[in-house]
Design a protein around this motif. Structure first.
Motif, mmCIF file in Angstrom:
data_model
loop_
_atom_site.group_PDB
_atom_site.id
_atom_site.type_symbol
_atom_site.label_atom_id
_atom_site.label_comp_id
_atom_site.label_asym_id
_atom_site.label_seq_id
_atom_site.Cartn_x
_atom_site.Cartn_y
_atom_site.Cartn_z
ATOM 1 N N ARG A 1 1.961 9.393 -5.940
ATOM 2 C CA ARG A 1 2.454 10.735 -5.640
ATOM 3 C C ARG A 1 3.521 11.152 -6.650
ATOM 4 O O ARG A 1 3.554 12.299 -7.091
ATOM 5 C CB ARG A 1 3.019 10.781 -4.228
ATOM 6 N N LYS A 2 4.370 10.225 -7.047
ATOM 7 C CA LYS A 2 5.399 10.504 -8.037
ATOM 8 C C LYS A 2 4.779 10.836 -9.391
ATOM 9 O O LYS A 2 5.209 11.774 -10.062
ATOM 10 C CB LYS A 2 6.356 9.313 -8.144
ATOM 11 N N ARG A 3 3.741 10.065 -9.790
ATOM 12 C CA ARG A 3 3.054 10.352 -11.051
ATOM 13 C C ARG A 3 2.355 11.704 -11.013
ATOM 14 O O ARG A 3 2.362 12.444 -11.990
ATOM 15 C CB ARG A 3 2.042 9.253 -11.352
ATOM 16 N N ASP A 4 1.734 12.035 -9.886
ATOM 17 C CA ASP A 4 1.034 13.311 -9.764
ATOM 18 C C ASP A 4 2.001 14.488 -9.827
ATOM 19 O O ASP A 4 1.680 15.531 -10.387
ATOM 20 C CB ASP A 4 0.240 13.372 -8.466
ATOM 21 N N ASN B 1 0.830 -1.193 0.000
ATOM 22 C CA ASN B 1 0.000 0.000 0.000
ATOM 23 C C ASN B 1 0.876 1.259 0.000
ATOM 24 O O ASN B 1 0.606 2.222 -0.734
ATOM 25 C CB ASN B 1 -0.916 -0.010 1.219
ATOM 26 N N TYR B 2 1.927 1.264 0.792
ATOM 27 C CA TYR B 2 2.843 2.401 0.864
ATOM 28 C C TYR B 2 3.523 2.644 -0.483
ATOM 29 O O TYR B 2 3.635 3.779 -0.930
ATOM 30 C CB TYR B 2 3.885 2.140 1.953
ATOM 31 N N ARG B 3 3.957 1.569 -1.156
ATOM 32 C CA ARG B 3 4.620 1.707 -2.451
ATOM 33 C C ARG B 3 3.653 2.269 -3.500
ATOM 34 O O ARG B 3 4.018 3.141 -4.284
ATOM 35 C CB ARG B 3 5.155 0.363 -2.931
ATOM 36 N N LYS B 4 2.422 1.803 -3.500
ATOM 37 C CA LYS B 4 1.443 2.301 -4.467
ATOM 38 C C LYS B 4 1.146 3.781 -4.238
ATOM 39 O O LYS B 4 1.017 4.542 -5.195
ATOM 40 C CB LYS B 4 0.167 1.475 -4.405
ATOM 41 N N LYS B 5 1.056 4.198 -2.980
ATOM 42 C CA LYS B 5 0.862 5.622 -2.687
ATOM 43 C C LYS B 5 2.065 6.438 -3.143
ATOM 44 O O LYS B 5 1.919 7.530 -3.682
ATOM 45 C CB LYS B 5 0.632 5.836 -1.191
ATOM 46 N N PHE B 6 3.259 5.890 -2.930
ATOM 47 C CA PHE B 6 4.481 6.559 -3.348
ATOM 48 C C PHE B 6 4.521 6.717 -4.870
ATOM 49 O O PHE B 6 4.867 7.784 -5.384
ATOM 50 C CB PHE B 6 5.693 5.767 -2.852
ATOM 51 N N GLU B 7 4.154 5.665 -5.597
ATOM 52 C CA GLU B 7 4.129 5.730 -7.059
ATOM 53 C C GLU B 7 3.091 6.733 -7.547
ATOM 54 O O GLU B 7 3.342 7.475 -8.494
ATOM 55 C CB GLU B 7 3.831 4.353 -7.643
#
Length: 67
Positions: free
Chosen positions: A61-64, A53-59
């Motif tokens: 945020r990076k895309r945004d 879940n943390y990695r998906k949120k990080f990805e």
């Protein structure tokens, strides 16, 4: 860095599978030892889902931030 996070997720999953295997093999022989492996399996599965879940949120945020 994202690839390292993905590998650590699966490391937790491997620990959970090995722990469940140990529980299955030791259940009738040494039940006292199995409780620690049950604990490891539960914690490892929890960490797997938490890290995923943390990695998906990080990805996300990076895309945004790139747009």
């Amino acid at each position: 860095m994202i690839k390292i996070l993905k590998y650590t997720e699966y490391l937790y999953l491997i620990v959970a599978v090995v722990s469940i295997y140990k529980v299955a093999t030791l259940w009738n022989v040494a039940r006292d030892e199995t409780y620690i492996f049950i604990f490891f399996a539960i914690v490892s599965l929890g960490m797997f889902f938490f890290r995923r879940n943390y990695r998906k949120k990080f990805e996300q945020r990076k895309r945004d931030n790139q747009q």
